[in-house]
Design a protein around this motif. Structure first.
Motif, PDB file in Angstrom:
ATOM      1  N   LEU A 422       0.838  -1.208   0.000  1.00 52.12           N
ATOM      2  CA  LEU A 422       0.000   0.000   0.000  1.00 52.12           C
ATOM      3  C   LEU A 422       0.868   1.250   0.000  1.00 52.12           C
ATOM      4  O   LEU A 422       0.573   2.228  -0.681  1.00 52.12           O
ATOM      5  N   LEU A 423       1.934   1.216   0.781  1.00 55.63           N
ATOM      6  CA  LEU A 423       2.829   2.373   0.845  1.00 55.63           C
ATOM      7  C   LEU A 423       3.500   2.604  -0.508  1.00 55.63           C
ATOM      8  O   LEU A 423       3.649   3.755  -0.957  1.00 55.63           O
ATOM      9  N   ALA A 424       3.892   1.533  -1.176  1.00 56.48           N
ATOM     10  CA  ALA A 424       4.499   1.668  -2.501  1.00 56.48           C
ATOM     11  C   ALA A 424       3.503   2.263  -3.490  1.00 56.48           C
ATOM     12  O   ALA A 424       3.853   3.125  -4.312  1.00 56.48           O
ATOM     13  N   ALA A 425       2.239   1.820  -3.422  1.00 53.96           N
ATOM     14  CA  ALA A 425       1.203   2.368  -4.302  1.00 53.96           C
ATOM     15  C   ALA A 425       0.960   3.843  -3.993  1.00 53.96           C
ATOM     16  O   ALA A 425       0.718   4.655  -4.900  1.00 53.96           O
ATOM     17  N   ALA A 539       1.848   8.357   6.945  1.00 54.84           N
ATOM     18  CA  ALA A 539       2.530   8.228   8.239  1.00 54.84           C
ATOM     19  C   ALA A 539       2.051   6.977   8.967  1.00 54.84           C
ATOM     20  O   ALA A 539       2.847   6.284   9.619  1.00 54.84           O
ATOM     21  N   TRP A 540       0.770   6.686   8.864  1.00 60.07           N
ATOM     22  CA  TRP A 540       0.224   5.502   9.547  1.00 60.07           C
ATOM     23  C   TRP A 540       0.822   4.228   8.967  1.00 60.07           C
ATOM     24  O   TRP A 540       1.220   3.325   9.698  1.00 60.07           O
ATOM     25  N   LEU A 541       0.894   4.150   7.639  1.00 55.47           N
ATOM     26  CA  LEU A 541       1.475   2.972   6.994  1.00 55.47           C
ATOM     27  C   LEU A 541       2.963   2.858   7.296  1.00 55.47           C
ATOM     28  O   LEU A 541       3.477   1.758   7.534  1.00 55.47           O
ATOM     29  N   GLU A 542       3.663   3.982   7.281  1.00 55.26           N
ATOM     30  CA  GLU A 542       5.096   3.947   7.596  1.00 55.26           C
ATOM     31  C   GLU A 542       5.330   3.435   9.010  1.00 55.26           C
ATOM     32  O   GLU A 542       6.306   2.717   9.274  1.00 55.26           O
ATOM     33  N   GLY A 543       4.432   3.783   9.928  1.00 55.73           N
ATOM     34  CA  GLY A 543       4.568   3.291  11.292  1.00 55.73           C
ATOM     35  C   GLY A 543       4.419   1.781  11.359  1.00 55.73           C
ATOM     36  O   GLY A 543       5.154   1.101  12.093  1.00 55.73           O
ATOM     37  N   ILE A 544       3.481   1.244  10.594  1.00 63.44           N
ATOM     38  CA  ILE A 544       3.286  -0.203  10.582  1.00 63.44           C
ATOM     39  C   ILE A 544       4.492  -0.904   9.963  1.00 63.44           C
ATOM     40  O   ILE A 544       4.987  -1.909  10.471  1.00 63.44           O
ATOM     41  N   VAL A 545       4.970  -0.363   8.834  1.00 59.09           N
ATOM     42  CA  VAL A 545       6.129  -0.960   8.165  1.00 59.09           C
ATOM     43  C   VAL A 545       7.333  -0.948   9.089  1.00 59.09           C
ATOM     44  O   VAL A 545       8.108  -1.926   9.155  1.00 59.09           O
ATOM     45  N   ALA A 546       7.519   0.135   9.838  1.00 57.08           N
ATOM     46  CA  ALA A 546       8.661   0.229  10.761  1.00 57.08           C
ATOM     47  C   ALA A 546       8.551  -0.779  11.890  1.00 57.08           C
ATOM     48  O   ALA A 546       9.569  -1.204  12.454  1.00 57.08           O
ATOM     49  N   ARG A 547       7.316  -1.162  12.207  1.00 53.26           N
ATOM     50  CA  ARG A 547       7.108  -2.113  13.302  1.00 53.26           C
ATOM     51  C   ARG A 547       6.838  -3.527  12.792  1.00 53.26           C
ATOM     52  O   ARG A 547       6.290  -4.353  13.519  1.00 53.26           O
ATOM     53  N   PRO A 551       4.913  -8.176  17.160  1.00 53.93           N
ATOM     54  CA  PRO A 551       3.851  -9.187  17.111  1.00 53.93           C
ATOM     55  C   PRO A 551       2.607  -8.618  16.430  1.00 53.93           C
ATOM     56  O   PRO A 551       2.302  -7.430  16.544  1.00 53.93           O
ATOM     57  N   ARG A 552       1.866  -9.479  15.728  1.00 56.91           N
ATOM     58  CA  ARG A 552       0.668  -9.031  15.012  1.00 56.91           C
ATOM     59  C   ARG A 552      -0.345  -8.412  15.962  1.00 56.91           C
ATOM     60  O   ARG A 552      -1.072  -7.490  15.589  1.00 56.91           O
ATOM     61  N   ALA A 553      -0.414  -8.880  17.196  1.00 56.83           N
ATOM     62  CA  ALA A 553      -1.373  -8.323  18.144  1.00 56.83           C
ATOM     63  C   ALA A 553      -1.073  -6.862  18.418  1.00 56.83           C
ATOM     64  O   ALA A 553      -1.979  -6.046  18.611  1.00 56.83           O
ATOM     65  N   GLU A 554       0.227  -6.510  18.432  1.00 55.56           N
ATOM     66  CA  GLU A 554       0.586  -5.111  18.674  1.00 55.56           C
ATOM     67  C   GLU A 554       0.177  -4.250  17.491  1.00 55.56           C
ATOM     68  O   GLU A 554      -0.318  -3.146  17.648  1.00 55.56           O
ATOM     69  N   ILE A 555       0.388  -4.762  16.286  1.00 54.12           N
ATOM     70  CA  ILE A 555       0.024  -3.992  15.095  1.00 54.12           C
ATOM     71  C   ILE A 555      -1.468  -3.744  15.055  1.00 54.12           C
ATOM     72  O   ILE A 555      -1.939  -2.711  14.594  1.00 54.12           O
ATOM     73  N   ALA A 556      -2.232  -4.688  15.565  1.00 52.37           N
ATOM     74  CA  ALA A 556      -3.683  -4.561  15.516  1.00 52.37           C
ATOM     75  C   ALA A 556      -4.250  -3.792  16.687  1.00 52.37           C
ATOM     76  O   ALA A 556      -5.459  -3.738  16.872  1.00 52.37           O
TER      77      ALA A 556
END
Length: 562
Positions: A422-425, A539-547, A551-556
């Motif tokens: 998504l970030l690349a798009a 910024a939101w996507l970059e934060g996810i990519v950086a993390r 664990p998936r639970a933290e991302i969610a």
């Protein structure tokens, strides 16, 4: 012509003007002869094709579109210039098509607020009723067509769309009706009415159910986008969202030797006799009481949905599927087009020199619905719709990430890193969107959609302010602005209004700069809100990519989502 408009401007929600420049001979030849009693299925299909072609054309004003190769009738026109606003565009296009095809045409010539005497028919709480109708005269020689179009732009306002969808009066019938929510009913030429004072035309429904619309504006620029949550769903008394022109019939006419129909009267086809008439958009599914629209539920194939997802599912070919990367690209392309359209609007204001004049002592009574210079050249409604589009994109991308985490069947994604894709798009579409403005010193300033997101709540809607502030400039970029202390003070005081994405047409906003500064602030104060909603999806996507290693639970974590 402008002075004549000002005499009637207080009656209309969307200011309109048509200017004509033609010889008397050309005027005499541009005649409207009625040769058909009714619009046939082939006429309606040709109308849909006509609107679809105009919507797909790269034109930035109604006048450009009607003179473009997309209009097969352009060579038969007299020398005419069209300046048409949002409410007029559906009527003028429908009338223009009827003229070129010998079809009957009729319209509501007067509306009355159901709120009682003194009510504003543009924003009436209980809608309006039709109190007068008019139609194209039927004569053997025909009648001049251009003055009829001129009449329409002086009569039509968004008040014409603000009527009860259940109304079915045989004589004072409404020009439009409420259609079913499916691909056979929601077609090019369908009207999308925003009860906050805006009207658009559908020009395409994509296979995935996205509805593409286009509309004109008070400064006569044209914009294209997709229909989203900025089109509020209300009860049937206000007529939102979808309307289609009611079938009409010419009865009792006689045919002259030249084939023209003479005399007779126009009859509207009742709701119950229209194949695709439906109150579905108010009743819900399964259908309930349309007047209890707030509690309507939306179920499709056993799945409970919100209205906008239900709408898209109903209009999709096959099952509704989300392809997240393609969805993001499409949303950014639509936002890019809207931003480029805003550029056109700002440039029209700058060309008139409004930024070089002194601002009024106080704001209009309502910045979203007024008249005069502010209505023609300010952009609060346009900017609010743009902000809503950014927020809708943000919310949908957040939802895509959540759906991917639970392997939701509706999400069709074959990759292994959706946030990165998504970030690349995002960066791909950001690079593809070319936005710029010429600053007060005559230099070109390049912007991107990413820049627009960063300064979204700094974009000034005030036409009295410099171009740099119209585009939210800061620091060195703002140095070329020639605004003095008074305009700077107004800009700072309007910050809270810029934060607001909800268009409150029923709230008094005629404040001085001192009153704006004092507050209090809140949605119903007319002074704006203290903070705008989050829209920075990059910024939101970059934060996810950086993390991504977390664990998936933290991302969610819900704390990370709006």
């Amino acid at each position: 012509m402008l002075s004549r408009w000002r005499k009637v401007a207080f009656l209309v929600a969307c200011v309109s003007l048509v200017m004509f420049g033609m010889s008397a001979a050309a005027h005499a030849d541009a005649r409207w002869r009625i040769t058909k009693e009714r619009w046939s299925e082939s006429d309606e299909k040709a109308w849909q094709d006509f609107v679809a072609a105009l919507g797909a054309t790269d034109c930035w004003t109604f006048d450009e579109c009607i003179k473009s190769p997309a209009n097969p009738y352009r060579h038969t026109d007299p020398k005419t210039r069209f300046y048409v606003d949002c409410a007029d565009m559906p009527y003028v296009l429908r009338a223009y098509f009827a003229w070129k095809n010998g079809l009957p045409f009729a319209w509501q010539s007067a509306m009355q607020s159901s709120d009682g005497p003194g009510g504003d028919i543009r924003y009436s709480s209980n809608g309006n009723v039709v109190v007068s109708r008019d139609s194209v005269p039927r004569t053997a020689a025909g009648v001049p067509a251009v003055p009829i179009l001129h009449t329409l732009v002086n009569v039509v306002s968004t008040a014409m769309f603000r009527r009860n969808s259940m109304a079915d009066d045989p004589s004072m019938f409404t020009d439009t009706y409420s259609p079913r929510l499916d691909r056979e009913a929601i077609v090019p030429g369908t009207i999308a009415y925003d009860v906050n004072g805006h009207a658009s035309l559908v020009w395409r429904v994509e296979s995935g159910g996205r509805i593409l619309i286009f509309s004109s504006h008070p400064d006569h620029t044209l914009s294209r986008s997709h229909l989203g949550k900025e089109f509020l769903r209300t009860g049937p008394q206000l007529g939102s969202i979808f309307q289609k022109f009611r079938p009409i019939e010419l009865v009792g006419a006689t045919r002259a030797s030249n084939g023209a129909l003479v005399g007779g009267r126009i009859v509207g086809v009742p709701n119950g006799e229209i194949d695709d008439f439906s109150l579905e958009q108010y009743q819900g599914s399964p259908p309930g009481d349309p007047y209890r629209w707030h509690s309507a539920s939306w179920s499709l194939n056993g799945e409970n949905l919100d209205f906008y997802t239900y709408l898209r599912a109903r209009l999709s070919k096959g099952e509704l599927e989300y392809r997240p990367v393609e969805e993001l690209r499409a949303m950014m392309q639509s936002i890019c087009f809207d931003t480029r359209s805003r550029k056109q609007a700002v440039e029209v204001s700058l060309a008139r020199g409004i930024q070089n004049t002194d601002p009024p002592h106080r704001l209009p009574d309502n910045i979203y619905g007024t008249h005069g210079v502010w209505e023609l050249y300010s952009t609060p409604s346009r900017d609010a719709r743009l902000k809503t589009a950014f927020k809708e994109m943000y919310d949908l991308v957040v939802e895509f990430i959540k759906m991917d985490m639970v392997d939701a069947p509706r999400l069709k994604y074959d990759g292994d890193d959706l946030p990165a894709d998504l970030l690349a798009a995002y960066w791909e579409q950001n690079a593809a969107c070319d936005i710029s403005y010429v600053n007060s010193a005559g230099s070109t300033v390049a912007l991107s959609l990413d820049d627009i997101i960063d300064r979204l709540y700094d974009l000034s809607f005030d036409p009295y302010q410099c171009v740099e502030r119209r585009w939210g400039a800061k620091g060195g970029e703002l140095a070329t602005c020639r605004d003095g202390p008074e305009k700077t003070r107004w800009y700072e005081a309007q910050r809270y209004l810029r934060n607001q994405i909800d268009r409150t047409y029923d709230v008094d906003m005629g404040y001085t700069v001192e009153s704006l500064e004092r507050g209090p602030w809140g949605l119903r104060t007319g002074r704006g809100v203290e903070q705008g909603p989050e829209v920075d999806i990059r910024a939101w996507l970059e934060g996810i990519v950086a993390r991504r290693g977390a664990p998936r639970a933290e991302i969610a974590n819900p704390a990370m989502t709006p």
